[in-house]
Every structure is written in structure tokens, then in C-alpha cells.
Design a protein around this motif. Sequence first.
Motif, PDB file in Angstrom:
ATOM      1  N   TYR A  99      -6.877  57.834  11.000  1.00 13.05           N
ATOM      2  CA  TYR A  99      -5.659  58.153  11.713  1.00 13.05           C
ATOM      3  C   TYR A  99      -6.235  58.896  12.771  1.00 13.05           C
ATOM      4  CZ  TYR A  99      -2.893  61.663  14.083  1.00 13.05           C
ATOM      5  OH  TYR A  99      -1.612  62.961  14.227  1.00 13.05           O
ATOM      6  N   ILE A 100      -7.425  59.389  12.904  1.00 13.95           N
ATOM      7  CA  ILE A 100      -8.320  59.251  13.201  1.00 13.95           C
ATOM      8  C   ILE A 100      -8.719  58.833  15.158  1.00 13.95           C
ATOM      9  CG2 ILE A 100     -10.312  60.646  14.676  1.00 13.95           C
ATOM     10  CD1 ILE A 100     -10.386  62.304  12.389  1.00 13.95           C
ATOM     11  N   PHE A 101      -8.706  57.696  14.054  1.00 17.28           N
ATOM     12  CA  PHE A 101      -9.440  56.176  15.370  1.00 17.28           C
ATOM     13  C   PHE A 101      -7.551  55.852  15.865  1.00 17.28           C
ATOM     14  CE2 PHE A 101      -9.587  52.086  15.693  1.00 17.28           C
ATOM     15  CZ  PHE A 101     -10.723  51.383  16.870  1.00 17.28           C
ATOM     16  N   MET A 102      -6.262  56.066  15.031  1.00 18.52           N
ATOM     17  CA  MET A 102      -5.320  54.966  15.341  1.00 18.52           C
ATOM     18  C   MET A 102      -5.103  55.706  16.503  1.00 18.52           C
ATOM     19  SD  MET A 102      -2.965  54.569  11.930  1.00 18.52           S
ATOM     20  CE  MET A 102      -1.550  53.835  13.143  1.00 18.52           C
TER      21      MET A 102
ATOM     22  N   ASP B  19       4.547  51.761  13.537  1.00 24.74           N
ATOM     23  CA  ASP B  19       2.545  51.675  13.189  1.00 24.74           C
ATOM     24  C   ASP B  19       2.709  53.909  12.725  1.00 24.74           C
ATOM     25  OD1 ASP B  19       1.956  49.153  13.542  1.00 24.74           O
ATOM     26  OD2 ASP B  19       0.196  49.568  14.897  1.00 24.74           O
ATOM     27  N   PHE B  20       2.492  54.591  13.212  1.00 20.57           N
ATOM     28  CA  PHE B  20       2.345  55.734  12.384  1.00 20.57           C
ATOM     29  C   PHE B  20       3.457  56.527  12.151  1.00 20.57           C
ATOM     30  CE2 PHE B  20      -0.554  56.968  16.417  1.00 20.57           C
ATOM     31  CZ  PHE B  20      -1.423  56.752  16.011  1.00 20.57           C
ATOM     32  N   ARG B  21       4.309  56.064  11.728  1.00 20.88           N
ATOM     33  CA  ARG B  21       5.642  56.002  10.666  1.00 20.88           C
ATOM     34  C   ARG B  21       5.085  55.734  10.260  1.00 20.88           C
ATOM     35  NH1 ARG B  21       8.226  59.188   7.644  1.00 20.88           N
ATOM     36  NH2 ARG B  21       6.482  60.577   8.856  1.00 20.88           N
ATOM     37  N   LEU B  22       4.877  55.040   9.379  1.00 24.21           N
ATOM     38  CA  LEU B  22       4.396  53.584   8.704  1.00 24.21           C
ATOM     39  C   LEU B  22       3.149  54.498   7.683  1.00 24.21           C
ATOM     40  CD1 LEU B  22       5.297  50.421   9.453  1.00 24.21           C
ATOM     41  CD2 LEU B  22       7.067  52.294   8.297  1.00 24.21           C
ATOM     42  N   PHE B  23       2.304  54.728   8.621  1.00 27.02           N
ATOM     43  CA  PHE B  23       0.598  55.377   8.443  1.00 27.02           C
ATOM     44  C   PHE B  23       1.016  56.320   7.611  1.00 27.02           C
ATOM     45  CE2 PHE B  23      -2.752  57.785   8.537  1.00 27.02           C
ATOM     46  CZ  PHE B  23      -3.491  57.426   8.041  1.00 27.02           C
ATOM     47  N   ARG B  24       2.216  57.657   7.915  1.00 29.66           N
ATOM     48  CA  ARG B  24       2.682  58.927   7.521  1.00 29.66           C
ATOM     49  C   ARG B  24       3.677  58.827   6.251  1.00 29.66           C
ATOM     50  NH1 ARG B  24       1.522  63.089  10.875  1.00 29.66           N
ATOM     51  NH2 ARG B  24       0.896  62.907  12.618  1.00 29.66           N
ATOM     52  N   LYS B  25       4.360  57.568   6.331  1.00 28.16           N
ATOM     53  CA  LYS B  25       4.686  57.600   5.179  1.00 28.16           C
ATOM     54  C   LYS B  25       4.118  56.752   3.813  1.00 28.16           C
ATOM     55  CE  LYS B  25       8.465  54.411   3.510  1.00 28.16           C
ATOM     56  NZ  LYS B  25       9.163  52.999   3.184  1.00 28.16           N
ATOM     57  N   LYS B  26       3.177  56.494   3.842  1.00 30.72           N
ATOM     58  CA  LYS B  26       2.273  56.265   3.196  1.00 30.72           C
ATOM     59  C   LYS B  26       1.090  57.018   2.368  1.00 30.72           C
ATOM     60  CE  LYS B  26      -1.332  52.872   1.427  1.00 30.72           C
ATOM     61  NZ  LYS B  26      -2.205  51.939   2.118  1.00 30.72           N
ATOM     62  N   HIS B  27       0.731  57.945   3.446  1.00 29.33           N
ATOM     63  CA  HIS B  27       0.327  59.651   3.612  1.00 29.33           C
ATOM     64  C   HIS B  27       0.229  60.599   4.478  1.00 29.33           C
ATOM     65  CE1 HIS B  27      -2.825  56.517   2.524  1.00 29.33           C
ATOM     66  NE2 HIS B  27      -3.015  55.484   3.576  1.00 29.33           N
TER      67      HIS B  27
END
Length: 385
Positions: A211-214, A234-242
Motif C-alpha cells: 500500500y505504501i509503495f502504491m 487499483d486502490f479500490r480493488l486493493f482495499r477490497k482485498k485488504h
Amino acid sequence: MTKERLTHTCEYFLHLVRAGAGLSEEPLPDKPDDVEWKDLFLLSDKHSLAAVTCRALPLLPSAPDEETAAAWKKANDVCIHADMQQLWAWEEIRETLAAKGLRLLPLKGLHTKYLYPETYLRLMGDLDILYEKSRFPKLKKEMEGLGYTFQTNTLGSHHQVFFRPPVTDVEMHADLLPSVSPFAGYYADPWAKAIPTEEEGVFRFSAEDEYIFMLLHAYKHFRGAGSGVRTILDFRLFRKKHPDIPDKNYVAEELQKLEKLGAAQGEAPDALRAFAQSVSDMETRWFQGEISLSDGDLPVFADGVYGKVENIWTQGVRKKGKTRYLFSRLFPPFKVMQSGWPVLRKLPFLLPFCWIARLFRGMFRRRKQIAREYRFVRHSGEEKR
């Protein structure tokens, strides 16, 4: 296009993105009368989301016209083909280099595409991979053995580019951020946070460090040429997983470290936290609940996935004024010149000669681009005083 029509087009585009990315199971609304199918396709293509929105087309109450539907399908097929080719290239690189004892860590799209319902939905311009800087001679030999040609002009950059015809670009990252980044020091040892995976030779970051690198990568783009809807997706899908970013305290502490580094380089004291909040705000308004756009969102839709170079020129003129900006473009500072002229690392006194060589190279290779930038700056607002 009027502001009202542009807003309606962007809102309906987001409905298509939501559905195609698997973020909404609600029936898609009818297309507004003032929204054109062609504009929706062009917007999708501009943001490298044509495959995502194409996936939503069968769910629509009405279908696009035949010509636009054909263009959409063609763009979708290109994404499928590119995905197959790039993933095959990654597997080949991974297996070959791992067998030689080289460690690799996939970055950006190579990681993010697995957050999407199908990998082909996340188009990549190239393959981004972190490698061990000290192992470059070995890496170069193995890549050339696979048919790649090293682009020698990238030797001093934070990433080294390899190309294999007809279309495969691979960016091998020696560092995670360019040396001119105010946050470069945070990744003095980019492998310090790497975690081994079950695949031989392949490493990853924790969810928090990913997340920090993104965030840092997105910050660079949004503060530079700009970026588009795909970055927020990308961020939304990342947060969906985490959904909770497992260790929030760790993230907050690391952002404070980064902001201290940035402040020493002239960044605002709360730059990253403010940016993270703006990303979170767009995520919520675009991909959760009722879609809501603000006037500040529209430039993101206008910029596209890779932004506009004019944004960089505008920021430079606002910060320095026309004369100082043009001078800095003709004679970049030593730290910037090192990236393109590795010889300066050992022989810094050659800087004036590298400036001259750079000017001549620009005249022969980038004459039109230089002329375009000069005209843009000349006709921009009044010089800053």
C-alpha cells in the motif's frame, strides 16, 4: 462538450467501470440521452479501462451502435492478447532468472492485475520488476539470452529497460523510486522489506508495504503529469482485498517517516497523508454508494491513465517562472543529470560537457517535442515574480 454533458459522461463511465470490475451487482441504469457511446469508449480507452467497461456491456439495458461495439471488442481483444503475452514473458523471465539464483519482486501492474476479476482487465504498458542492483551484469546476460536488448540510455536511471520485439518492454528496477524523488531515501535498501513467496526466486511486500509503495507511486504521477481513473480503481480493488490494511499503526508510522524525508526536500509536512485522504475520498465517491463527482475530479478524467506532460510544464512555470523554468530545462541540476549520464557519478567535472551533449542530442532526436514545450511555456501565464 459542455460541463454538464462531460459530468454525465464521466458518471456513466464510472457505472460501467464498477460493473466490469466486479464492484457492483446492481442493474446498470439507462444511458443518459446526452451521453454518446463513442465518448464512453474513448474515455475507456484513454484510461486503459476498455476491457473493464467492455465486460459491462452485456449488462446494459441498451447496446452501443455497431461501429462503437466493434471498436470496443477490438480493444478488449488487444488487452487479452497483451495479457497472455506479458504473463508468458514474466513466467519465462522468472523461471530463467530464478534458476540462476537471481531474486525478483514483481511491481505495479504485475502485482495489481491479480486484484481484478480477470488479469487481462488490468492492462500494462510494460513489466516492472525489482532486482538486486549488485547482480546487474548477471541479469543483463540472462535477459539478453532470452532475446532482450538492453536500452543503454537507461543505465543511470532507477530502472533499466529491456526490449524484445515486437512489443515486450521490461523495466528492471534497481531502485523503487528515482533518485530525484524526495522520498528516495526511504528505499535505500529496497529488499529490506521483501518477503519470499512459494515461487522460487520470487518475493513480495506485505499488504502494508504494498500500500505504501502504491501510494508513493501514485503521488509521483498525480503531482507530475497526472494520472487517471485506473489508479483509483487499483486502490479500490486493493482495499477490497485488504479492507483494513492489517496494521494501520505501522502504515501511519511509515508515512510519518516519509513525510519527514519529504519535508527536508521541500514537500508539505502532511503531503502524503493529505494525498492518501484524497485517494480514499475519490474511491468512496466513485466506487461505493451513489456516484458523486466534484469539479476537482474532472481533470483526472481529462488527463487519462498517464496524465499530460503539459501538467508538468504548468507546475514548473508556476513554481519558477518562465525564465528560470526554461533555464532549468536547458541545464538540469547535477542530481537530475546523473540519471541520464552515469559517467557523472565518477567524473562530476564533466557536467558542462554533458549539458552540451544533451542539447545537441535533443536538437536531433526531440526537436518537435522541445519546440512544443517552448511554445507552451512562452504562451503560458505571466512570469512569476
